[in-house]
Write a protein that holds these residues in place. Sequence first.
Motif: not given
Length: 119
Positions: A96-101
């Motif tokens: 899993h990865a979060g996206d800050m863009c």
Amino acid sequence: QVQLVESGGGLVLAGGSLRLSCSASGDTICITTMGWYRQAPGKERELVATITGDGSTKFADSVKGRSTISRDNAKDTLLLQMNSLKPEDTAIYYCHAGDMCDVAIGEYWGQGTQVTVST
């Protein structure tokens, strides 16, 4: 857009070890916190471990002390080392990865890799 691909799962005897790998591609500069989650048959998906961009880690109580999570930002790779494996560790493990863009997306999931621990 970010794509995540897991690898390293397999069949292991109880007490053995595995190293899971997650390779990220695409707009990886947008990735914030990354983590591993797992889902056993008939169960809900649960947190295994997470790691922030500056290296802070958290672990589920069930794996604490026998697992290590790490990331290589230059190579866009996330790793999970699991030792002293137990039959209850059997599950599909997801990266899993979060996206800050992109607020319209927010997060990404891989397709999962199967881990089976036998006695």
